[in-house]
Motif scaffolding. Structure first.
Motif, mmCIF file in Angstrom:
data_model
loop_
_atom_site.group_PDB
_atom_site.id
_atom_site.type_symbol
_atom_site.label_atom_id
_atom_site.label_comp_id
_atom_site.label_asym_id
_atom_site.label_seq_id
_atom_site.Cartn_x
_atom_site.Cartn_y
_atom_site.Cartn_z
ATOM 1 N N GLU A 13 13.511 10.026 35.614
ATOM 2 C CA GLU A 13 12.214 9.430 35.915
ATOM 3 C C GLU A 13 12.066 9.158 37.412
ATOM 4 N N ALA A 14 13.148 8.703 38.039
ATOM 5 C CA ALA A 14 13.108 8.395 39.476
ATOM 6 C C ALA A 14 12.865 9.653 40.306
ATOM 7 N N ILE A 15 13.527 10.753 39.962
ATOM 8 C CA ILE A 15 13.309 11.975 40.737
ATOM 9 C C ILE A 15 11.923 12.543 40.442
ATOM 10 N N ALA A 16 11.434 12.383 39.220
ATOM 11 C CA ALA A 16 10.064 12.804 38.903
ATOM 12 C C ALA A 16 9.072 12.021 39.763
ATOM 13 N N TYR A 17 9.320 10.726 39.926
ATOM 14 C CA TYR A 17 8.463 9.899 40.780
ATOM 15 C C TYR A 17 8.498 10.400 42.225
ATOM 16 N N GLU A 18 9.688 10.656 42.738
ATOM 17 C CA GLU A 18 9.828 11.083 44.139
ATOM 18 C C GLU A 18 9.105 12.410 44.384
ATOM 19 N N ILE A 19 9.345 13.382 43.531
ATOM 20 C CA ILE A 19 8.734 14.702 43.711
ATOM 21 C C ILE A 19 7.212 14.599 43.570
ATOM 22 N N ALA A 20 6.745 13.934 42.508
ATOM 23 C CA ALA A 20 5.297 13.816 42.278
ATOM 24 C C ALA A 20 4.617 13.060 43.407
ATOM 25 N N SER A 21 5.240 12.000 43.889
ATOM 26 C CA SER A 21 4.637 11.204 44.967
ATOM 27 C C SER A 21 4.505 12.012 46.253
ATOM 28 N N VAL A 22 5.520 12.782 46.583
ATOM 29 C CA VAL A 22 5.471 13.607 47.791
ATOM 30 C C VAL A 22 4.375 14.674 47.656
ATOM 31 N N LEU A 23 4.361 15.364 46.532
ATOM 32 C CA LEU A 23 3.370 16.428 46.336
ATOM 33 C C LEU A 23 1.942 15.876 46.280
ATOM 34 N N ALA A 24 1.766 14.727 45.650
ATOM 35 C CA ALA A 24 0.424 14.132 45.544
ATOM 36 C C ALA A 24 -0.117 13.700 46.907
ATOM 37 N N LYS A 25 0.770 13.535 47.871
ATOM 38 C CA LYS A 25 0.343 13.215 49.243
ATOM 39 C C LYS A 25 0.092 14.486 50.051
ATOM 40 N N GLY A 26 0.255 15.645 49.415
ATOM 41 C CA GLY A 26 0.033 16.903 50.108
ATOM 42 C C GLY A 26 1.170 17.291 51.035
ATOM 43 N N ARG A 27 2.353 16.793 50.756
ATOM 44 C CA ARG A 27 3.510 17.040 51.616
ATOM 45 C C ARG A 27 4.458 18.049 50.980
ATOM 46 N N ILE A 28 5.343 18.593 51.785
ATOM 47 C CA ILE A 28 6.401 19.486 51.321
ATOM 48 C C ILE A 28 7.556 18.635 50.816
ATOM 49 N N VAL A 29 8.091 19.005 49.663
ATOM 50 C CA VAL A 29 9.250 18.295 49.127
ATOM 51 C C VAL A 29 10.452 18.581 50.035
ATOM 52 N N PRO A 30 11.097 17.540 50.551
ATOM 53 C CA PRO A 30 12.270 17.763 51.399
ATOM 54 C C PRO A 30 13.389 18.471 50.618
ATOM 55 N N ASP A 31 14.191 19.252 51.322
ATOM 56 C CA ASP A 31 15.306 19.952 50.685
ATOM 57 C C ASP A 31 16.211 18.995 49.925
ATOM 58 N N SER A 32 16.485 17.835 50.500
ATOM 59 C CA SER A 32 17.380 16.876 49.850
ATOM 60 C C SER A 32 16.823 16.428 48.497
ATOM 61 N N ALA A 33 15.515 16.167 48.426
ATOM 62 C CA ALA A 33 14.892 15.752 47.168
ATOM 63 C C ALA A 33 14.850 16.920 46.181
ATOM 64 N N TYR A 34 14.509 18.106 46.670
ATOM 65 C CA TYR A 34 14.462 19.288 45.798
ATOM 66 C C TYR A 34 15.847 19.567 45.206
ATOM 67 N N ASN A 35 16.877 19.524 46.044
ATOM 68 C CA ASN A 35 18.240 19.803 45.572
ATOM 69 C C ASN A 35 18.720 18.744 44.585
ATOM 70 N N LEU A 36 18.382 17.496 44.841
ATOM 71 C CA LEU A 36 18.734 16.434 43.896
ATOM 72 C C LEU A 36 18.001 16.647 42.573
ATOM 73 N N ALA A 37 16.736 16.994 42.635
ATOM 74 C CA ALA A 37 15.968 17.264 41.415
ATOM 75 C C ALA A 37 16.597 18.419 40.639
ATOM 76 N N LYS A 38 17.040 19.437 41.350
ATOM 77 C CA LYS A 38 17.690 20.585 40.706
ATOM 78 C C LYS A 38 18.982 20.154 39.998
ATOM 79 N N GLU A 39 19.748 19.257 40.626
ATOM 80 C CA GLU A 39 20.971 18.733 39.997
ATOM 81 C C GLU A 39 20.652 17.937 38.735
ATOM 82 N N ILE A 40 19.599 17.152 38.796
ATOM 83 C CA ILE A 40 19.260 16.255 37.681
ATOM 84 C C ILE A 40 18.499 16.983 36.578
ATOM 85 N N LEU A 41 17.523 17.792 36.948
ATOM 86 C CA LEU A 41 16.613 18.401 35.966
ATOM 87 C C LEU A 41 16.915 19.874 35.693
#
Length: 184
Positions: free
Chosen positions: A127-155
């Motif tokens: 849920e926390a990584i879903a929040y981070e990714i969704a929040s970044v994208l909803a602001k029109g920003r690029i997901v940082p590599d660190s967040a993307y890689n963490l999301a890949k590990e978790i999801l």
């Protein structure tokens, strides 16, 4: 609201078929949320989508494909959807998914935080990584590599892809809801 609900009896065959399929879908996947008025017409994002079927039907098909192939935990999906709804101030999206989040077991405090665009403390790692990714994208920003890689590990890779497409779909819905000033 700029487009009124459309009574099913006034629809052509193609639009009526889509209407009936949407009714089946929402009664199974969104049971606690009321999206039919007293006349049996769909409310929420559906009047503009059915009123302009050349645009709305393909959009509904995309959203439906995300439901049909969902692998993310339901609570992580709701976190992402509420994060988008909060970022866009999409009143109907917030209304519907606050109910769904409570239905899936989020506390009232967590739901209020998500609907306000604030990360609740009680989120698990998915849920926390879903929040981070969704929040970044909803602001029109690029997901940082660190967040993307963490999301890949978790999801997993497919889970990250589903999350990104889910955020895109609900961004589209939020835009439609806001453009047509949909309240309920």
């Amino acid at each position: 609201m700029r487009v009124n609900p459309i009574h099913p009896e006034t629809m052509n065959d193609e639009v009526r078929y889509v209407h009936d399929e949407v009714v089946k879908l929402i009664t199974t996947s969104q049971g606690p949320v009321s999206m039919l008025n007293n006349e049996g017409a769909l409310t929420g994002p559906f009047p503009p989508m059915l009123g302009f079927p050349q645009f709305g039907i393909p959009a509904l098909s995309f959203v439906r494909s995300l439901d049909n192939h969902a692998t993310l935990p339901k609570k992580a999906r709701e976190v992402a959807i509420l994060s988008v709804g909060a970022a866009f101030g999409a009143r109907f999206e917030l209304y519907a998914h606050e109910i769904m989040a409570k239905h899936f077991g989020f506390s009232a405090k967590a739901v209020a935080s998500l609907a306000s665009g604030i990360r609740p403390n009680e989120l698990n790692q998915e849920e926390a990584i879903a929040y981070e990714i969704a929040s970044v994208l909803a602001k029109g920003r690029i997901v940082p590599d660190s967040a993307y890689n963490l999301a890949k590990e978790i999801l997993g890779q497919d889970g990250v892809a589903e999350l990104i497409f889910l955020v895109g779909a609900y961004t589209l819905l939020a835009t439609v809801l806001n453009g047509f000033d949909v309240l309920s």
